[in-house]
Structure formats: C-alpha cells, structure tokens
Design an enzyme around this catalytic site. Structure first.
Site, PDB file in Angstrom:
ATOM      1  N   LYS A 180       0.831  -1.146  -0.101  1.00 43.03           N
ATOM      2  CA  LYS A 180      -0.006   0.006   0.046  1.00 43.03           C
ATOM      3  C   LYS A 180       0.865   1.240  -0.087  1.00 43.03           C
ATOM      4  CE  LYS A 180      -2.696   1.305   3.676  1.00 43.03           C
ATOM      5  NZ  LYS A 180      -3.461   1.068   4.699  1.00 43.03           N
ATOM      6  N   LYS A 182       1.090   5.895  -0.259  1.00 48.74           N
ATOM      7  CA  LYS A 182       0.301   7.112   0.108  1.00 48.74           C
ATOM      8  C   LYS A 182      -0.181   7.873  -1.296  1.00 48.74           C
ATOM      9  CE  LYS A 182       0.670   6.314   4.497  1.00 48.74           C
ATOM     10  NZ  LYS A 182      -0.825   5.768   5.026  1.00 48.74           N
ATOM     11  N   ASN A 213      -5.914   8.674   3.113  1.00 55.20           N
ATOM     12  CA  ASN A 213      -5.861   9.224   4.466  1.00 55.20           C
ATOM     13  C   ASN A 213      -6.651  10.470   4.941  1.00 55.20           C
ATOM     14  OD1 ASN A 213      -2.697   8.361   4.324  1.00 55.20           O
ATOM     15  ND2 ASN A 213      -3.496   7.695   6.307  1.00 55.20           N
ATOM     16  N   HIS A 320      -7.103  -1.571  10.386  1.00 60.79           N
ATOM     17  CA  HIS A 320      -5.674  -0.726  10.714  1.00 60.79           C
ATOM     18  C   HIS A 320      -5.138  -1.370  11.804  1.00 60.79           C
ATOM     19  CE1 HIS A 320      -4.166   2.527  12.809  1.00 60.79           C
ATOM     20  NE2 HIS A 320      -4.014   2.928  11.636  1.00 60.79           N
TER      21      HIS A 320
HETATM   22 MG    MG Z   1      -5.037   4.117   6.266  1.00 57.96          MG
END
Ligand code: MG
Length: 387
Positions: A180, A182, A213, A320
């Site tokens: 993953k 950003k 986010n 998470h």
């Molecule tokens: Mg996240």
C-alpha cells in the site's frame, strides 16, 4: 480472582514519517497493564495491551476516569461466566459509567487499551494464545496464518520516485506480496507518476492499494478515482473525511475497483452509519475498523455482527493497525487480513521476530496472550510498567 491494579505509561512512537495529513513524529501510545491477584511463578498474572497507532496516549482520561471506575467496580460484577477471568464487556460497561452516548473520540482509545489488556490477561490465565481464546469465544475455526500487506509508500523530500521504488523493492525482498502507498500529498498528476513508479516494482496492480488518509473533498476524490480507474488497483483507501458517508457513496457510484475505509470510526453507531449511508458494496469494498482505537474487542465484535447482518462478509475486514494485537484478532475472528508497517512505528508496530512471513502471511504464534513480551523493543517498556 480480581483486578488489583491498572497502570498506564505513555510510550513515544518511533516514526519520523508523514502521510498527506499528519506527521507521526510526536505521536505516543498508551501502554496499559491490568494486574490480577493470581500469582504464578511468584508474580501476579498481568494483562498488557496498548491503544493503536496514529493517535495519542490517553494518560489523563485513563487516570481520571476509566481506571478509577474499573477499580471501583465490585470484583464479582466483573467476572466472566466461569469465574476464572474478567468479562471484557462487563469491564467496558464499568468504565463507560456516566459517559454520554456519541462523540466517540479519544476516550474510545483509552477504553480499548484496558479492554484489550483484559483479553491478554484472560488468555494468560487460560495459558492459551489470545487468537485461540478469541476464536473459542466467537465460535470461529481459526486459520493460524493470515495474509498481511506492507503499508508504506511514503513521500520523500528528495528523489521521491526513486526512494518510493526502493521502498517497495525492500518490502518485496522481505517477502511481502501485496503493498500500500500514500496518495493525496502531491498534485494528482504527480501522484499518478508515483503509482506508475511503484507499479514498475510491484508489477501486478491488483497487489497495490493506495491510501489518501481522508484528504479529499468529493470532486477531488472522484477526479482521483477517474484517473486511477485504468490501473486496476487493489483498493482506494479513505478518500475523504471518515464521517463523510455521502462522499463514499458518490465515489462507489463511479469507481469500480474496491474502496476501503473505517480506520477512523470508533463505535458501532459510526459503523452502522457507514453501512446505511456509505454505499459500501457487498463482497467488494473493505472495512478497516481498528479494535485498539474503538473501545476494544467487545465493541469490535458488535461491528462485525452488524456488518454480517447487513450482508457483508468478515473477509471484507482488514483492520488498521499492523501490530501483534491486530494480528491475533484477525486470526481469532477469521477476518480478511492484517496490515504491516515494516520498519516503522516501533515499539508497538510490527510483529515478534519469530512471526515470520511465509507465502504473504504471518502466524501470531502460540505464546499465551498477545505475545507482546516476545517483541524485544516493546518488552522493555512492558517490563518497566509491570515492575
Ligand atoms: Mg489508512
């Protein structure tokens, strides 16, 4: 048996990194110890846990409200049905006395740390790993090894694309098979170049997720969705504000690949609203609630039940967290998989050294409890707290 003491320490996170919204450099975590009156090998059996990564320690809330309420409860009122351990949900209710409904903010993390320490205590009292106790209590046939993915893909001030490729390559070299990164910390065109750069290393777009986010408004979330549609990514995480359910529903109407959200929803009611209004697609989109941020495992199990009642599969849940507690819960409840943060968020992030990665999955092991004492960087903090 009874609880004789509850202790808390604020532990700094080692994380000099940032996403599109926050820097983690000054973040802290509450490490909690629940001490019982059961003595084994000359020492009290003690449950240990922490609230999760990405928020702050809740020392004041714990000292002023939640620990005194738990210690003030009648010991017999906290016992589980067999009387050999503490009922975590009864402990949750004792801690939540005189708390109004709604406004599930930082108190949800404070209560979670204590509630999870009680799960660790119960597992140690029973001499079993936490995942086994959790699976037994929830009637789940647990698979010991669960899929994990490497979460990272940070922004770097210099040679950003080169360092992003190096980071992804390093995760692959460690044995990770899914990843993953950003997005949202740069203009859209630059973020698309970052995704292309990561894919030159990852190869298969179905193995790469992206995480904004919570940065975008609806038009930006949709613009990113349209720009990323051709990649065929694994999932598109937290495009907008965690409580903007209409944004999620609008995006689900135009973005075909899976969406993911939920790590900043801390209560059953918030998850109910995501189910009702967020347009989450059955068998397709991912839920990411974190039990160590949202009142603990008792409340988390209610969220799982609400999802299943609405027709979602628990395999759609990837909490998470990226730590030992989350891994035990993923195994014990038979969820989709767990996050991993290789090399960051020590001492609470990451897994014990003998929790080795095989075929993209990790097993939490057979030590009693969550096994936090087997993680050397965390063990020193635990030793100081329980000494
Ligand atoms: Mg996240």
């Amino acid at each position: 048996m009874r609880i004789v003491d509850v202790r808390e320490a604020s532990v700094p996170l080692e994380a000099n990194i940032q996403n599109s919204v926050v820097s983690f450099a000054d973040h802290t975590v509450s490490l909690v110890a629940v001490v019982s009156d059961v003595i084994r090998d000359g020492r009290p059996v003690t449950g240990v846990a922490f609230d999760s990564i990405g928020r702050y320690a809740q020392s004041g809330l714990l000292r002023e409200r939640f620990i005194p309420r738990l210690l003030a409860a009648r010991p017999d009122d906290l016992l589980d049905a067999g009387g050999a351990g503490i009922d975590p949900d009864r402990a949750y209710r004792a801690m939540m006395k005189n708390e109004k409904p709604g406004g599930h903010g930082d108190r949800a993390h404070a209560v979670a740390a204590v509630e999870l320490a009680i799960w660790d205590l119960n597992a140690k009292l029973a001499g079993v790993p936490a995942w086994k106790l959790i699976a037994d209590r929830h009637r789940v046939a647990a698979r010991a090894r669960m899929p994990v993915y490497a979460a990272g893909g940070y922004y770097y001030p210099e040679d950003s694309l080169g360092r992003l490729r190096d980071e992804m390559k390093a995760y692959g070299d460690m044995g990770y098979t899914s990843f993953k990164m950003k997005i949202g910390g740069a203009p859209l065109a630059e973020d698309m170049k970052r995704i292309e750069a990561a894919l030159t290393v990852v190869g298969d777009a179905a193995a790469l997720a992206v995480d904004a986010n919570g940065r975008f408004d609806t038009p930006t979330a949709i613009a990113y969705g349209k720009a990323m549609a051709g990649f065929g990514l694994r999932w598109y995480e937290e495009p907008g504000d965690p409580l903007d359910y209409a944004l999620m529903a609008d995006l689900a109407g135009v973005y075909e690949r899976p969406l993911a959200t939920g790590e900043n929803l801390f209560s059953l009611r918030d998850v109910d609203n995501l189910i009702r209004h967020g347009g989450m697609r059955k068998g397709h989109d991912l839920f990411q609630m974190d039990p160590a941020l949202g009142y603990g495992l008792s409340e988390f199990a209610r969220m799982v039940a609400a999802m299943e009642k609405a027709g979602y599969a628990r395999a759609q849940l990837f909490p998470h967290g990226g730590h030992m507690i989350a891994l035990h819960i993923v195994v014990g409840l038979g969820l989709g998989g767990s996050e991993a943060y290789p090399g960051v968020f020590a001492p609470v992030g990451g897994y014990a050294p003998d929790c080795t990665l095989e075929d993209g999955g990790i097993a939490p092991g057979e030590r009693p409890g969550f096994g936090l004492e087997a993680k050397p960087d965390l063990a020193q903090h635990v030793a100081r707290l329980v000494a």
